[in-house]
Motif scaffolding. Structure first.
Motif, PDB file in Angstrom:
ATOM      1  N   TYR A 119     -18.434 -13.372  -2.813  1.00  0.00           N
ATOM      2  CA  TYR A 119     -17.254 -12.403  -1.920  1.00  0.00           C
ATOM      3  C   TYR A 119     -18.241 -12.023  -0.700  1.00  0.00           C
ATOM      4  CZ  TYR A 119     -14.595 -13.673  -6.031  1.00  0.00           C
ATOM      5  OH  TYR A 119     -13.772 -14.193  -6.982  1.00  0.00           O
ATOM      6  N   GLY A 120     -19.377 -12.018  -0.734  1.00  0.00           N
ATOM      7  CA  GLY A 120     -20.176 -11.273   0.278  1.00  0.00           C
ATOM      8  C   GLY A 120     -20.241 -12.413   1.599  1.00  0.00           C
ATOM      9  N   THR A 121     -20.478 -13.655   1.072  1.00  0.00           N
ATOM     10  CA  THR A 121     -20.638 -14.911   2.265  1.00  0.00           C
ATOM     11  C   THR A 121     -19.651 -14.718   3.435  1.00  0.00           C
ATOM     12  OG1 THR A 121     -21.794 -16.304   0.771  1.00  0.00           O
ATOM     13  CG2 THR A 121     -20.725 -17.467   2.467  1.00  0.00           C
ATOM     14  N   PRO A 122     -18.266 -14.434   2.984  1.00  0.00           N
ATOM     15  CA  PRO A 122     -17.221 -14.646   4.189  1.00  0.00           C
ATOM     16  C   PRO A 122     -17.495 -13.532   5.107  1.00  0.00           C
ATOM     17  CG  PRO A 122     -16.175 -14.882   2.105  1.00  0.00           C
ATOM     18  CD  PRO A 122     -17.483 -14.587   1.653  1.00  0.00           C
ATOM     19  N   HIS A 123     -18.000 -12.566   4.796  1.00  0.00           N
ATOM     20  CA  HIS A 123     -18.227 -11.487   5.643  1.00  0.00           C
ATOM     21  C   HIS A 123     -19.715 -11.428   6.447  1.00  0.00           C
ATOM     22  CE1 HIS A 123     -14.682  -9.691   3.870  1.00  0.00           C
ATOM     23  NE2 HIS A 123     -14.890 -10.103   2.812  1.00  0.00           N
ATOM     24  N   ILE A 124     -20.545 -12.349   6.062  1.00  0.00           N
ATOM     25  CA  ILE A 124     -22.071 -12.480   6.544  1.00  0.00           C
ATOM     26  C   ILE A 124     -21.832 -13.194   7.708  1.00  0.00           C
ATOM     27  CG2 ILE A 124     -24.387 -13.092   6.221  1.00  0.00           C
ATOM     28  CD1 ILE A 124     -24.002 -12.529   3.324  1.00  0.00           C
ATOM     29  N   ARG A 125     -22.528 -12.449   8.957  1.00  0.00           N
ATOM     30  CA  ARG A 125     -22.332 -13.077  10.264  1.00  0.00           C
ATOM     31  C   ARG A 125     -23.138 -14.694  10.110  1.00  0.00           C
ATOM     32  NH1 ARG A 125     -23.051  -7.561  11.929  1.00  0.00           N
ATOM     33  NH2 ARG A 125     -21.115  -6.963  12.621  1.00  0.00           N
ATOM     34  N   LYS A 126     -23.001 -15.524  10.881  1.00  0.00           N
ATOM     35  CA  LYS A 126     -23.805 -16.947  10.717  1.00  0.00           C
ATOM     36  C   LYS A 126     -25.109 -16.897  11.055  1.00  0.00           C
ATOM     37  CE  LYS A 126     -19.707 -18.645  10.033  1.00  0.00           C
ATOM     38  NZ  LYS A 126     -19.219 -18.012   8.470  1.00  0.00           N
ATOM     39  N   ASP A 127     -25.658 -16.055  11.449  1.00  0.00           N
ATOM     40  CA  ASP A 127     -27.138 -15.836  11.619  1.00  0.00           C
ATOM     41  C   ASP A 127     -27.652 -14.801  10.538  1.00  0.00           C
ATOM     42  OD1 ASP A 127     -26.518 -13.504  12.769  1.00  0.00           O
ATOM     43  OD2 ASP A 127     -27.687 -13.534  14.523  1.00  0.00           O
ATOM     44  N   GLY A 128     -26.886 -14.581   9.739  1.00  0.00           N
ATOM     45  CA  GLY A 128     -27.277 -13.694   8.769  1.00  0.00           C
ATOM     46  C   GLY A 128     -28.133 -14.386   7.409  1.00  0.00           C
ATOM     47  N   SER A 129     -28.129 -13.695   6.293  1.00  0.00           N
ATOM     48  CA  SER A 129     -28.796 -14.134   5.096  1.00  0.00           C
ATOM     49  C   SER A 129     -28.576 -13.449   3.797  1.00  0.00           C
ATOM     50  CB  SER A 129     -30.441 -14.307   5.198  1.00  0.00           C
ATOM     51  OG  SER A 129     -30.905 -12.906   5.052  1.00  0.00           O
ATOM     52  N   ILE A 130     -28.956 -14.242   2.586  1.00  0.00           N
ATOM     53  CA  ILE A 130     -28.763 -13.600   1.511  1.00  0.00           C
ATOM     54  C   ILE A 130     -30.096 -13.496   0.677  1.00  0.00           C
ATOM     55  CG2 ILE A 130     -27.469 -13.750  -0.824  1.00  0.00           C
ATOM     56  CD1 ILE A 130     -25.102 -15.237   0.665  1.00  0.00           C
ATOM     57  N   VAL A 131     -30.339 -12.455  -0.059  1.00  0.00           N
ATOM     58  CA  VAL A 131     -31.515 -12.541  -0.491  1.00  0.00           C
ATOM     59  C   VAL A 131     -31.206 -12.198  -2.223  1.00  0.00           C
ATOM     60  CG1 VAL A 131     -33.984 -11.352  -1.254  1.00  0.00           C
ATOM     61  CG2 VAL A 131     -32.876 -11.547   1.307  1.00  0.00           C
ATOM     62  N   LEU A 132     -31.401 -13.049  -3.200  1.00  0.00           N
ATOM     63  CA  LEU A 132     -31.232 -12.718  -4.539  1.00  0.00           C
ATOM     64  C   LEU A 132     -32.223 -12.642  -5.126  1.00  0.00           C
ATOM     65  CD1 LEU A 132     -28.619 -15.940  -5.170  1.00  0.00           C
ATOM     66  CD2 LEU A 132     -28.392 -13.593  -4.401  1.00  0.00           C
ATOM     67  N   PHE A 133     -32.156 -12.069  -6.553  1.00  0.00           N
ATOM     68  CA  PHE A 133     -33.338 -11.796  -7.154  1.00  0.00           C
ATOM     69  C   PHE A 133     -33.598 -12.570  -8.570  1.00  0.00           C
ATOM     70  CE2 PHE A 133     -36.185  -8.433  -5.264  1.00  0.00           C
ATOM     71  CZ  PHE A 133     -35.381  -8.013  -4.151  1.00  0.00           C
ATOM     72  N   SER A 134     -34.662 -13.114  -8.792  1.00  0.00           N
ATOM     73  CA  SER A 134     -35.084 -13.837  -9.846  1.00  0.00           C
ATOM     74  C   SER A 134     -36.053 -13.083 -10.778  1.00  0.00           C
ATOM     75  CB  SER A 134     -35.543 -15.360  -9.714  1.00  0.00           C
ATOM     76  OG  SER A 134     -35.817 -16.062 -10.630  1.00  0.00           O
ATOM     77  N   GLY A 135     -37.092 -13.561 -11.335  1.00  0.00           N
ATOM     78  CA  GLY A 135     -37.996 -12.791 -11.890  1.00  0.00           C
ATOM     79  C   GLY A 135     -38.948 -13.820 -12.558  1.00  0.00           C
ATOM     80  N   VAL A 136     -40.385 -13.203 -12.672  1.00  0.00           N
ATOM     81  CA  VAL A 136     -41.474 -14.211 -13.074  1.00  0.00           C
ATOM     82  C   VAL A 136     -41.394 -14.971 -14.497  1.00  0.00           C
ATOM     83  CG1 VAL A 136     -42.631 -12.122 -14.222  1.00  0.00           C
ATOM     84  CG2 VAL A 136     -44.197 -14.269 -13.463  1.00  0.00           C
ATOM     85  N   VAL A 137     -40.371 -14.254 -15.118  1.00  0.00           N
ATOM     86  CA  VAL A 137     -40.270 -15.021 -16.620  1.00  0.00           C
ATOM     87  C   VAL A 137     -39.565 -16.532 -16.695  1.00  0.00           C
ATOM     88  CG1 VAL A 137     -40.337 -12.900 -18.136  1.00  0.00           C
ATOM     89  CG2 VAL A 137     -38.269 -13.374 -17.077  1.00  0.00           C
ATOM     90  N   ALA A 138     -39.014 -16.684 -15.468  1.00  0.00           N
ATOM     91  CA  ALA A 138     -38.454 -17.819 -15.212  1.00  0.00           C
ATOM     92  C   ALA A 138     -39.475 -18.972 -14.773  1.00  0.00           C
ATOM     93  CB  ALA A 138     -37.269 -17.895 -13.888  1.00  0.00           C
ATOM     94  N   PHE A 139     -40.474 -18.525 -14.455  1.00  0.00           N
ATOM     95  CA  PHE A 139     -41.546 -19.452 -14.076  1.00  0.00           C
ATOM     96  C   PHE A 139     -42.873 -19.413 -15.010  1.00  0.00           C
ATOM     97  CE2 PHE A 139     -39.012 -17.976 -10.766  1.00  0.00           C
ATOM     98  CZ  PHE A 139     -38.553 -19.269 -10.278  1.00  0.00           C
ATOM     99  N   LYS A 140     -43.066 -18.513 -15.717  1.00  0.00           N
ATOM    100  CA  LYS A 140     -44.132 -18.035 -16.579  1.00  0.00           C
ATOM    101  C   LYS A 140     -43.444 -18.029 -17.858  1.00  0.00           C
ATOM    102  CE  LYS A 140     -47.998 -16.348 -18.431  1.00  0.00           C
ATOM    103  NZ  LYS A 140     -48.958 -17.298 -18.646  1.00  0.00           N
ATOM    104  N   HIS A 141     -43.501 -18.787 -19.074  1.00  0.00           N
ATOM    105  CA  HIS A 141     -42.653 -18.490 -20.064  1.00  0.00           C
ATOM    106  C   HIS A 141     -43.220 -17.540 -21.087  1.00  0.00           C
ATOM    107  CE1 HIS A 141     -41.470 -22.373 -18.525  1.00  0.00           C
ATOM    108  NE2 HIS A 141     -40.370 -21.951 -18.706  1.00  0.00           N
ATOM    109  N   MET A 142     -42.618 -16.676 -21.527  1.00  0.00           N
ATOM    110  CA  MET A 142     -43.303 -15.620 -22.443  1.00  0.00           C
ATOM    111  C   MET A 142     -42.422 -15.476 -23.652  1.00  0.00           C
ATOM    112  SD  MET A 142     -43.723 -12.496 -19.262  1.00  0.00           S
ATOM    113  CE  MET A 142     -44.474 -13.237 -17.719  1.00  0.00           C
ATOM    114  N   ILE A 143     -43.128 -15.463 -24.601  1.00  0.00           N
ATOM    115  CA  ILE A 143     -42.336 -14.818 -26.043  1.00  0.00           C
ATOM    116  C   ILE A 143     -41.564 -13.818 -25.619  1.00  0.00           C
ATOM    117  CG2 ILE A 143     -42.673 -14.118 -28.291  1.00  0.00           C
ATOM    118  CD1 ILE A 143     -44.969 -16.419 -28.461  1.00  0.00           C
ATOM    119  N   GLY A 144     -40.425 -13.722 -26.198  1.00  0.00           N
ATOM    120  CA  GLY A 144     -39.486 -12.538 -26.023  1.00  0.00           C
ATOM    121  C   GLY A 144     -38.819 -12.305 -24.800  1.00  0.00           C
TER     122      GLY A 144
END
Ligand SMILES: NC(=O)c1ccc[n+]([C@@H]2O[C@H](COP(=O)([O-])OP(=O)(O)OC[C@H]3O[C@@H](n4cnc5c(N)ncnc54)[C@H](OP(=O)(O)O)[C@@H]3O)[C@@H](O)[C@H]2O)c1
Length: 241
Positions: A119-144
């Motif tokens: 819903y944000g994209t239609p309002h973002i100017r064409k030279d704009g950007s989106i920054v989403l947040f992932s986290g290290v546990v996606a790339f370093k597998h950890m118990i729990g």
């Protein structure tokens, strides 16, 4: 000499901007003379953040509420950059995980960012950007961290695909490592200090991260017009060990 700002007078929306990494993104963006809007659920947190930050506007928003996210962007109108650092955290061993709680984590961090991008994209100017947040546990597998790992991996993948689909709007994903923010406020101080110490001693950089470390990367992703589809590991090398 003052560093050149590529976000000067740009309108930046930060969902999750009342605390931790989002708060620090707001602070850095303001120093770079951007116009900043922060959003999150708690009015008290938003007011406290505004008092500290000064010249920001705030909106109360629960990112899990699809209609509310839609209405929020209608109200904001055109803008340049979106950062979505809103999230709650949780974990535990897979077989002991309550399924409902696991789904709630996805409702919050995965579907929340999905709604914000959609819903944000239609309002973002064409030279704009989106920054989403992932986290290290996606790339370093950890118990729990089975649920958080899976949802963070989903976000990294979503962000990279959106970099193709939403172009010319750029989409980047930040994967923070262990960062000292209010996200761990429920731990008592000595527990938290010894956790940070044990993580720090295992990292190539020998310390845990600060919200400022991550904010710099968010601003880099917004300012550099040649960067899209990137997962920025801001984790002191954590994903490598
Ligand atoms: N800190 C770390 O070690 C670490 C590690 C890996 C990844 N990350 C990721 O980095 C991002 C930022 O984390 P942080 O440490 O800055 O967290 P934080 O200090 O706890 O801040 C989270 C923010 O999200 C908001 N929020 C939570 N649920 C929301 C909802 N349903 N709707 C709207 N806003 C909501 C909170 O405000 P309200 O309570 O007012 O809603 C707060 O402003 C998150 O994606 C997190 O998973 C952090």
């Amino acid at each position: 000499m003052k560093e050149e700002s590529f976000v000067k007078n740009k309108k930046i929306v930060i969902i999750g901007g009342s605390s931790g990494i989002g708060f620090e993104i707001a602070k850095t963006a303001l120093q770079k003379e951007a116009e900043v809007i922060i959003a999150s659920r708690s009015l008290n947190k938003l007011k406290a953040a505004q008092q500290q930050l000064g010249n920001v506007t705030y909106e109360q928003l629960d990112i899990e509420d699809e209609q509310a996210v839609k209405d929020f962007f209608q109200k904001i109108g055109e803008f340049d950059h979106l950062a979505v650092s809103a999230a709650k955290t949780g974990g535990g061993k897979f077989l002991e995980t309550d399924t409902h709680e696991a789904k709630q984590l996805f409702d919050n961090k995965f579907w929340g960012q999905f709604y914000a991008a959609k819903y944000g994209t239609p309002h973002i100017r064409k030279d704009g950007s989106i920054v989403l947040f992932s986290g290290v546990v996606a790339f370093k597998h950890m118990i729990g961290a089975s649920v958080l790992g899976a949802l963070n991996a989903a976000i990294a993948n979503l962000g990279q695909t959106l970099a193709l689909e939403l172009a010319p709007i750029r989409v980047n994903v930040i994967s923070p490592g262990i960062i000292d923010t209010p996200a761990r406020a429920s731990m008592n101080e000595s527990e938290r200090a010894s956790y940070y110490q044990s993580v720090a001693s295992s990292l190539p950089v020998n310390r845990v991260g600060l919200a400022e470390d991550v904010a710099k990367s968010a601003l880099y992703a917004m300012e550099n017009e040649f960067v899209t589809g990137t997962v920025l590991h801001v984790d002191g090398g954590h994903h490598l060990i």
